[in-house]
Design an enzyme around this catalytic site. Structure first.
Site, PDB file in Angstrom:
ATOM      1  N   LYS A  55      52.789  77.081  68.181  1.00 61.16           N
ATOM      2  CA  LYS A  55      53.281  75.133  67.393  1.00 61.16           C
ATOM      3  C   LYS A  55      54.023  74.907  68.675  1.00 61.16           C
ATOM      4  O   LYS A  55      53.660  73.356  68.858  1.00 61.16           O
ATOM      5  CB  LYS A  55      52.841  75.364  66.208  1.00 61.16           C
ATOM      6  CG  LYS A  55      51.796  75.422  65.411  1.00 61.16           C
ATOM      7  CD  LYS A  55      51.451  75.822  64.182  1.00 61.16           C
ATOM      8  CE  LYS A  55      50.217  76.641  63.142  1.00 61.16           C
ATOM      9  NZ  LYS A  55      50.330  76.547  62.304  1.00 61.16           N
ATOM     10  N   GLN A  99      54.809  76.295  57.083  1.00 60.13           N
ATOM     11  CA  GLN A  99      53.534  77.901  57.257  1.00 60.13           C
ATOM     12  C   GLN A  99      53.815  78.201  56.454  1.00 60.13           C
ATOM     13  O   GLN A  99      54.404  78.955  55.911  1.00 60.13           O
ATOM     14  CB  GLN A  99      54.332  78.487  58.376  1.00 60.13           C
ATOM     15  CG  GLN A  99      53.540  80.017  59.100  1.00 60.13           C
ATOM     16  CD  GLN A  99      52.088  78.749  60.122  1.00 60.13           C
ATOM     17  OE1 GLN A  99      52.231  77.663  60.554  1.00 60.13           O
ATOM     18  NE2 GLN A  99      51.844  79.631  59.610  1.00 60.13           N
ATOM     19  N   ASP A 122      48.743  68.944  58.044  1.00 59.48           N
ATOM     20  CA  ASP A 122      47.320  69.934  58.686  1.00 59.48           C
ATOM     21  C   ASP A 122      46.811  70.301  57.345  1.00 59.48           C
ATOM     22  O   ASP A 122      45.279  70.289  57.305  1.00 59.48           O
ATOM     23  CB  ASP A 122      48.261  70.880  57.461  1.00 59.48           C
ATOM     24  CG  ASP A 122      48.362  72.293  58.285  1.00 59.48           C
ATOM     25  OD1 ASP A 122      47.614  72.770  59.556  1.00 59.48           O
ATOM     26  OD2 ASP A 122      49.266  73.035  57.968  1.00 59.48           O
TER      27      ASP A 122
END
Ligand code: NAD
Length: 286
Positions: A55, A99, A122
């Site tokens: 990422k 995460q 997200d």
């Protein structure tokens, strides 16, 4: 011999990333500050470390700034929430990503709820999920959005087609169903899960089959309707290396188009994270 068309997530994500890179440089040229994504990694999970590294690299490749906050596996929920509160108040940060999975002592939902909705790249915050449910999304959830783009690369018109999703997780299965039923896409959707009866009977009716289960080679060719589009979201680590939730060898004999693992959905997830980070910067910097 493979009869199905291979849906190349690497190529399609590269196109999307190059478009995002252009948009980032236009955004900066117009006086914006390069979008800044902060990723928080708690603990040492090897797969998470790889995802986070990918990422970060992807951010830098499109001209965005990325910062990694590494916290020990013993981090308390209060400590993690303090970090999020500080990033929430920091106008120099446009995207925050924690995460997953988190260590057991931390309540995942409490953490996702604490991320400010405008920085929630997200798209897991209840406000962003709610907007998606209502058909007016702020951010699209990265993996399902990637699946939609992969499907569109081989079949732009899903109206009235039967899409079957296996898996009902908050991250993949459930939002995948929401994207497929939205107006303008207009698929007819069935969502299957661990308590579904006669799974094969249902999957064999799918014009589009999306597998998000987390079990290696779970879906086999005899469960697939001839000519179906098959999207394999699964990432499973086995003794023989990475594999998906779909048994590629048998499925590719029956499907008209299929994604490989790796090189299918995975790269699309990252490209859509970048897209959301740019959207977040636009929302916050006017
Ligand atoms: P999850 O464990 O949260 O959900 C799995 C789902 O599968 C559940 O809803 C469950 O009901 C269903 N299921 C389990 N056994 C079943 C059975 N026998 N029959 C039918 N359904 C069954 O997993 P998740 O987070 O949705 O992830 C699924 C897979 O996708 C994992 O392999 C994960 O690593 C992968 N994944 C990939 C990406 C990517 O970018 N490619 C992103 C997220 C997740």
């Amino acid at each position: 011999m493979t009869s199905a068309t291979l849906i190349d997530g690497k190529r399609i994500s590269a196109e999307l990333k190059s478009q995002i890179a252009t948009e980032v440089s236009e955004f900066v040229a117009a006086g914006g500050v390069a979008p800044h994504l902060v990723v928080i990694l708690v603990g040492e999970d090897p797969a998470s470390q790889v995802y986070v590294r990918n990422k970060q690299k992807a951010c830098e490749a499109v001209g965005m700034k990325s910062t990694l906050i590494r916290l020990s596996a013993e981090t308390t929920q209060a400590e993690l929430l303090d970090h999020i509160a500080r990033l929430k108040a920091d106008a120099g940060v446009q995207g925050i990503l924690v995460q997953l999975p988190l260590p057991r002592q931390i309540d995942e939902q409490a953490v996702l709820d604490a991320i400010p909705p405008h920085k929630d790249v997200d798209a897991f915050h209840p406000e962003n999920v709610g907007l998606l449910v209502q058909g007016r999304p702020r951010f699209l959830p990265c993996t399902p959005a990637g699946c939609m783009q992969l499907i569109a690369s081989v079949e732009p018109n899903l109206a009235g087609k039967h899409a079957v999703v296996i898996g009902r997780s908050e991250i993949v299965g459930k939002p995948m169903g929401l994207l497929l039923i939205q107006k303008g896409v207009d698929a007819t959707v069935t969502i299957c899960h661990s308590r579904t009866r006669n799974l094969t009977e249902i999957t064999r009716q799918a014009d589009v089959l999306i597998a998000a289960i987390g079990r290696p080679n779970f879906v086999t060719g005899n469960q697939i309707k001839p000519g179906a589009i098959v999207i394999d979201v699964g990432i499973n680590r086995t003794e023989d290396g990475l594999c998906g939730d779909v048994e590629f060898a048998s499925a590719s004999q029956v499907a008209s188009a299929i994604t490989p693992v790796p090189g299918g959905v995975g790269p699309m997830t990252i490209a859509n994270l970048l897209k959301n980070t740019l959207t977040a910067a636009r929302l916050q910097q006017g």
